[in-house]
Design a protein around this motif. Sequence first.
Motif, PDB file in Angstrom:
ATOM      1  N   LEU A  14      23.194  -0.198 -24.675  1.00 59.41           N
ATOM      2  CA  LEU A  14      23.231  -1.644 -24.456  1.00 59.41           C
ATOM      3  C   LEU A  14      24.433  -2.263 -25.151  1.00 59.41           C
ATOM      4  N   ALA A  21      23.211  -8.514 -16.941  1.00 63.94           N
ATOM      5  CA  ALA A  21      21.934  -7.818 -16.761  1.00 63.94           C
ATOM      6  C   ALA A  21      22.164  -6.516 -16.016  1.00 63.94           C
ATOM      7  N   LEU A  22      23.012  -6.599 -15.008  1.00 64.07           N
ATOM      8  CA  LEU A  22      23.331  -5.412 -14.226  1.00 64.07           C
ATOM      9  C   LEU A  22      24.004  -4.362 -15.078  1.00 64.07           C
ATOM     10  N   MET A  62      23.872  -3.946 -18.274  1.00 62.32           N
ATOM     11  CA  MET A  62      22.940  -3.370 -19.245  1.00 62.32           C
ATOM     12  C   MET A  62      21.970  -2.414 -18.550  1.00 62.32           C
ATOM     13  N   ASP A  63      21.510  -2.830 -17.384  1.00 64.26           N
ATOM     14  CA  ASP A  63      20.556  -2.011 -16.671  1.00 64.26           C
ATOM     15  C   ASP A  63      21.172  -0.686 -16.242  1.00 64.26           C
ATOM     16  N   ARG A  64      22.390  -0.778 -15.721  1.00 64.35           N
ATOM     17  CA  ARG A  64      23.084   0.431 -15.291  1.00 64.35           C
ATOM     18  C   ARG A  64      23.290   1.378 -16.458  1.00 64.35           C
ATOM     19  N   VAL A  73      20.138   3.191 -17.231  1.00 74.52           N
ATOM     20  CA  VAL A  73      19.755   4.139 -16.196  1.00 74.52           C
ATOM     21  C   VAL A  73      20.686   5.335 -16.189  1.00 74.52           C
ATOM     22  N   ALA A  74      21.960   5.054 -16.343  1.00 71.25           N
ATOM     23  CA  ALA A  74      22.942   6.107 -16.142  1.00 71.25           C
ATOM     24  C   ALA A  74      23.041   7.080 -17.304  1.00 71.25           C
TER      25      ALA A  74
END
Lengths: 175, 302
Positions: free
Chosen positions: B229, B265-266, B268-270, B273-274
Motif C-alpha cells: 500500500l 483506490a485502484l 492500492m487495490d492492484r 492483488v498483484a
Amino acid sequence: MSRVSVPCHVKGTVALQVGDVRTSQGRPGVLVIDVTFPSVAPFELQEIMFKNYYTAFLTIRVRQHTSTHTPAKWVTCLRDYCLMPDPHSEEGAQEYVSLFKHQSPSMTFPKWLSHPVPCEQPTPLLEGLPDPSRVSSEVQQMWALTEMIRASHTSTRIGRFDVDGCYDLNLLSYT
Amino acid sequence: MAALPVPLPSAKMAAVEKRRQAVAQATSFTDSGRPGVPRTAATAESEEDFLRQVGVTEMLRAALLKVLEARPEEPIAFLAHYFENMGLRSPANGGAGEPPGQLLLQQQRLGRALWHLRLAHHSQRTAFNNNVGVAYECLSASGRKKKPGLDGRTYSELLKRICRDGEAPEEVVAPLLRKIQCRDHEAVPLAVFRAGMLTCFVLLEFVARAGALYRLLEDPGLAMADRRLGQAVLDTLEGALQASDDTAPARYLEAGSRLGPDSLALAMDRALVARRPSAPMTREEFLEKAAALFIAKVKPVG
C-alpha cells in the motif's frame, strides 16, 4: 423466461495511442471494441459472455438514449474490471467470462444495451482498504506543496566560484 | 464594563475623544487603563504626552500591527509572548552585571529569529516574507566579536533547529539540509535565506501530511503499514510529480486525475492483488521516501 442471444455486430479493434503513431514504438495498452445492436427491438440485457485473450482489465461503456429529445450519453458500467490478477502470468488469460446484470432497476432502450451492473463494485475493494478519499486528500496536499516549492526559485546565487569544492582549504593547501 | 475595541493610539483619536468628553459627561467608561471619571482637556493632553514620551504609543501600535498580520488563534497569548520577547531585547532589562557571553547571545538571537519566523504560516506569504526579513536582520546584527551579516554556520544551525522543533526526524530532513545549507564561512544573502526558510517550513508541513497519510494506511492491529500500500501510494505521487513539458493547466489536470480517490483506490487495490505480502513499511521509512520525493524538486544552493 428463456434466454435468447441478442444479435450484435462486433467491429474490429482500434488501438488507442498517445502521440505520433509513426514514431512511437511498441504496442499500446488499450484496445477498443465497438459493439452495436443493429435494428433490434428494446431488450433487457442479462449477461455478456466472451472468451478472454490476454486482456488484464476491462471497461464497458454504454451509450443510452433516454428519450428522443435528450442527446445520447455515454455511461460507464464497468471500469477496469480485473480479468487477470497478474498481467504477466497466465491466470485468467484465456478464460471464459460471464458478466451479469445486477438487481438494479431495469431500463430498456430502443437500440442500445441496458447497462449491465457488475456483481462487484466498479473498483472491487478488498476488506480493509484505506479510505480512498482521505488518502487522496493527503496525497494531493503533498503534491501541491511540492509543486509550490518546485515553482519558487531564487535567482540570486550565493556567489560560489568553485566547482565541486575545489576551493576546499585542505585541497588548496596542497597546490 | 462595555466591551470596547482597543483603540489605536493616535492624535486624531485623541482629538475626537476630547470632543466627546466635552459633550457626554454622564457615562463613565474605562479604556486603555484610564480612570473612569470625567476629566478636563488639559489632563488628557498630559496623559497622552506621557504615553508618547515613554514610547508606549509606538510600541502598542507595532504590537497591534503584528497581531493583525499574524492573525493568531490566541491573540492574548500571542501578545504576552510578544511583550516577553521585547523585554529580553531592551537594554534596561534587569540582567546580571556582566554582559552575557557570545554563546548565550547567539542562542538568544536564534531564539528570537525563530520566534519571528513562526509568527505567520508560510501560506500567508507577505506576512511570512516580512518576518523572514526581520529574522534575517536579527541574526545579522553585529555583536562585539561578530561581523555584521549572516554566516553559513548560523544559517545551518537555524535550519537544524527549525526541523528539530518541527519534529521531523533527522534522517528525513538531512538530504534537504545537504542541498540548501551554506558553507560555514559563506555570507548568506537575504534571497537565499528567504528561499531556505520557505523550503524548510514547507517541508515540515509536507512531512506532517505524510505522517497523517501513513496513519491512514496503517493496519490498526500492527501499527504499521502494508508495504504494498505504502509503495503504491508513493509511486502514484511520484508519477504525478514527473515534470512533463506541458503547460501548467494540463499538468495540474493530469495530476488531479491521477491523485483522485478512484485512481488511488485502484492503485492500492492492484498492488494488493498483484503482489504477495512482505515485510511491513515502518513510519520512518515511509517518511524518508516521501520526503525524498519533495527534496528532489528543491533547487540546491549554488
